[in-house]
Enzyme design. Structure first.
Site, mmCIF file in Angstrom:
data_model
loop_
_atom_site.group_PDB
_atom_site.id
_atom_site.type_symbol
_atom_site.label_atom_id
_atom_site.label_comp_id
_atom_site.label_asym_id
_atom_site.label_seq_id
_atom_site.Cartn_x
_atom_site.Cartn_y
_atom_site.Cartn_z
ATOM 1 C CE LYS A 113 -4.229 -1.944 -0.070
ATOM 2 N NZ LYS A 113 -4.438 -2.937 0.704
ATOM 3 C CE LYS A 196 -4.942 -9.264 -3.446
ATOM 4 N NZ LYS A 196 -5.563 -9.012 -2.328
ATOM 5 C CE LYS A 199 -2.154 -6.667 -6.318
ATOM 6 N NZ LYS A 199 -0.660 -6.844 -7.113
HETATM 7 P P1 TYM Z 1 -10.501 -8.101 1.332
HETATM 8 O O1 TYM Z 1 -11.810 -7.305 1.318
HETATM 9 O O2 TYM Z 1 -9.512 -7.687 0.430
HETATM 10 O O3 TYM Z 1 -10.995 -9.911 0.703
HETATM 11 C C1 TYM Z 1 -11.979 -10.550 1.305
HETATM 12 C C2 TYM Z 1 -11.778 -11.791 1.333
HETATM 13 O O4 TYM Z 1 -11.345 -12.296 0.031
HETATM 14 C C3 TYM Z 1 -10.505 -12.733 -0.269
HETATM 15 N N1 TYM Z 1 -9.648 -12.545 -1.408
HETATM 16 C C4 TYM Z 1 -9.304 -13.555 -2.276
HETATM 17 N N2 TYM Z 1 -9.056 -14.720 -2.304
HETATM 18 C C5 TYM Z 1 -8.547 -15.577 -3.332
HETATM 19 N N3 TYM Z 1 -8.141 -14.993 -4.397
HETATM 20 C C6 TYM Z 1 -8.301 -13.504 -4.688
HETATM 21 N N4 TYM Z 1 -7.939 -12.885 -5.592
HETATM 22 C C7 TYM Z 1 -8.775 -12.691 -3.679
HETATM 23 N N5 TYM Z 1 -8.980 -11.409 -3.434
HETATM 24 C C8 TYM Z 1 -9.685 -11.397 -2.241
HETATM 25 C C9 TYM Z 1 -9.469 -12.419 0.796
HETATM 26 O O5 TYM Z 1 -8.356 -13.221 1.102
HETATM 27 C C10 TYM Z 1 -10.353 -12.211 1.988
HETATM 28 O O6 TYM Z 1 -10.638 -13.500 2.753
HETATM 29 N N6 TYM Z 1 -8.693 -7.880 5.489
HETATM 30 C C11 TYM Z 1 -9.617 -8.489 4.979
HETATM 31 C C12 TYM Z 1 -11.186 -8.021 5.517
HETATM 32 C C13 TYM Z 1 -11.114 -8.368 6.833
HETATM 33 C C14 TYM Z 1 -10.984 -9.564 7.751
HETATM 34 C C15 TYM Z 1 -11.308 -9.151 9.185
HETATM 35 C C16 TYM Z 1 -11.037 -10.923 7.175
HETATM 36 C C17 TYM Z 1 -11.045 -7.517 7.942
HETATM 37 N N7 TYM Z 1 -11.067 -7.961 9.303
HETATM 38 C C18 TYM Z 1 -11.272 -10.271 10.079
HETATM 39 C C19 TYM Z 1 -10.904 -11.960 8.110
HETATM 40 C C20 TYM Z 1 -11.259 -11.445 9.604
HETATM 41 C C21 TYM Z 1 -9.701 -7.977 3.632
HETATM 42 O O7 TYM Z 1 -9.009 -7.146 3.120
HETATM 43 O O8 TYM Z 1 -10.429 -8.590 2.823
#
Ligand code: TYM
Length: 332
Positions: A113, A196, A199
Site C-alpha cells: 500500500k 491476484k 486489486k
Molecule cells: P478483502 O476485502 O481484501 O478480501 C475479502 C476476502 O476475499 C479474499 N480474496 C481473495 N481470495 C482469493 N483470491 C483472490 N484473488 C482474492 N481477493 C480477495 C481475501 O483473502 C479475503 O478473505 N482484511 C480483510 C477483511 C477483514 C477480515 C477481518 C477478514 C477485516 N477484518 C477479520 C477476516 C477476519 C480483507 O482485506 O479482505
C-alpha cells in the site's frame, strides 16, 4: 462440547468479485451449518484506503446482498456491519498498545500500500492488522475463512493474542487459524496474468458477481495468452495456468481435462478455451447476479438482517470486552 467459533469479513470497496467468492464467501456458506459463525462487512477497514467513501452504507449493502445471494442465512450465521460493533474499536485500542512499529511496518500488505499510494500512509493503514485481530478476537474465534493473501494477517492475530495472554497472565484469547477450502488457502488470479484478482486498479482483469453476461464474455476473451505450446507436456506459463485455475473453479472436471489434453498435445486453440470458459463463467455468475439485483432493492429486508446481526454480535462482543477490561484492571 461447544461449537468452534468462526469469524471473517470482506471490505466494501467495490462489488464482490470471484476472488472474494472462492477465497472467502463460499467457505462462509459451507461453515454456517457446522459452526457458530460471525460474518461481517469490514466498513471501518475501507477507510484505510478510501478515507472519504461517500457511499459507504450503499457499498456495504451491496456486499450484504451478495452474502445473502450466495446462500448465507441470517438465522444460522450472525451477519453484521463492523461499524455497528464499537466494542471492536475498544479492543483495537488495547491491541495497539502492545503492537510494535517494527512488526507493523514489515507486513507485506502495508508495504504494498505504501508503494501504491505514498501520499496516504496513515496510521489506520499501519494498524490494519490490529483492527483485524480485534474483529476476530472480540468473538474469540478459532477459525477464520480467508484467501491466501490474508495468511500473514492471521499470523499477526495469533501474535497479538499470545502477547495479550502472556502480558496479563490469562488464557482469554485462542490462537485462530486461517481456513481455506479442502485443498488449502485459495488464490484466484487476475485475468491479465499479473497477481491476484480484485486489486482496485485491475477492473478489466476482475470478474465481479454483478457483471452482465456481455461484460463477463468480453473480459475473458481479452485475457492474455501466449503463442501456444511448442512441445508436448510443457509447463504452462503463468497467464495460461491462470485460465486453467479459473476453469477449475467454474467448469466441470471433464472440461478441464479436455483442454488440458489439448494443451499437452499442442493442439489447443486459446479462442476455444476462452469461449468455453466464458460460457461456464456466465452460467456461474448469472444466477448470483440476478439474486443480488433482487435483494439490493429490498431495503427493509436488508435492514432487518443488519439489526438482528448487530444485536447478536454485540451480545458476544460485550462478554469478551468485560473480561478484557477485568484482566487489564479497569472498572466494569
Ligand atoms: P478483502 O476485502 O481484501 O478480501 C475479502 C476476502 O476475499 C479474499 N480474496 C481473495 N481470495 C482469493 N483470491 C483472490 N484473488 C482474492 N481477493 C480477495 C481475501 O483473502 C479475503 O478473505 N482484511 C480483510 C477483511 C477483514 C477480515 C477481518 C477478514 C477485516 N477484518 C477479520 C477476516 C477476519 C480483507 O482485506 O479482505
Amino acid at each position: 462440547m461447544s461449537k468452534d467459533i468462526v469469524c471473517s469479513g470482506i471490505r466494501p470497496t467495490g462489488n464482490l468479485h470471484l476472488g472474494n467468492y472462492f477465497g472467502a464467501l463460499k467457505n462462509f456458506v459451507r461453515m454456517q451449518d457446522e459452526y457458530d459463525c460471525y460474518f461481517f462487512i469490514a466498513d471501518y477497514h475501507s477507510l484505510t484506503t478510501h478515507p472519504t467513501p461517500g457511499s459507504i452504507y450503499q457499498d456495504a449493502r451491496a456486499i450484504l446482498a451478495a452474502y445473502i445471494a450466495a446462500g448465507l442465512d441470517p438465522e444460522k450465521a450472525t451477519i453484521y456491519l463492523q461499524s455497528d460493533l464499537p466494542e471492536t474499536v475498544e479492543l483495537y485500542l488495547f491491541f495497539n498498545m502492545n503492537a510494535y512499529l517494527g512488526e507493523l511496518e514489515r507486513v507485506t500488505s502495508f508495504k504494498d500500500k505504501v508503494r501504491q499510494n505514498p501520499n496516504n500512509v496513515n496510521a489506520g493503514l499501519l494498524t490494519y492488522p490490529t483492527l483485524m485481530a480485534a474483529d476476530i478476537l472480540i468473538h474469540k474465534a478459532t477459525k477464520v475463512p480467508v484467501g491466501k493473501d490474508q495468511e500473514q494477517h492471521l499470523e499477526m492475530t495469533r501474535t497479538f493474542a499470545q502477547r495479550f495472554n502472556s502480558m496479563y497472565h490469562t488464557d482469554l484469547f485462542p490462537l485462530p487459524q486461517a481456513i481455506g477450502s479442502a485443498t488449502g488457502l485459495v488464490k484466484i488470479p487476475a485475468l491479465n496474468g499479473a497477481g491476484k484478482m480484485g486489486k482496485s486498479e485491475g477492473e478489466a482483469s476482475t470478474i465481479f458477481l454483478t457483471d452482465e453476461p456481455s461484460v463477463v464474455r468480453k473480459k475473458i476473451m481479452k485475457a492474455k495468452t501466449d503463442l501456444g505450446p511448442t512441445q508436448p507436456n510443457q509447463t504452462k506459463p503463468e497467464e495460461i495456468e491462470n485460465l486453467f485455475t479459473l476453469m477449475r473453479v467454474v467448469s466441470t472436471p471433464e472440461t478441464v481435462q479436455h483442454f488440458d489434453d489439448l494443451y499437452n498435445n499442442c493442439q489447443i486453440r486459446y479462442g476455444d478455451l476462452k469461449k468455453q470458459l466464458a460460457e461456464d463463467m456466465v452460467a456461474f455468475v448469472e444466477p448470483l447476479r440476478q439474486r443480488i439485483l433482487e435483494l439490493s432493492s429490498d431495503e427493509p429486508q436488508l435492514r432487518r438482517i443488519l439489526d438482528m446481526g448487530r444485536d447478536k454480535a454485540r451480545a458476544s462482543a460485550t462478554r469478551t470486552l468485560a473480561e478484557v477490561r477485568r484482566v487489564i484492571g479497569y472498572r466494569n
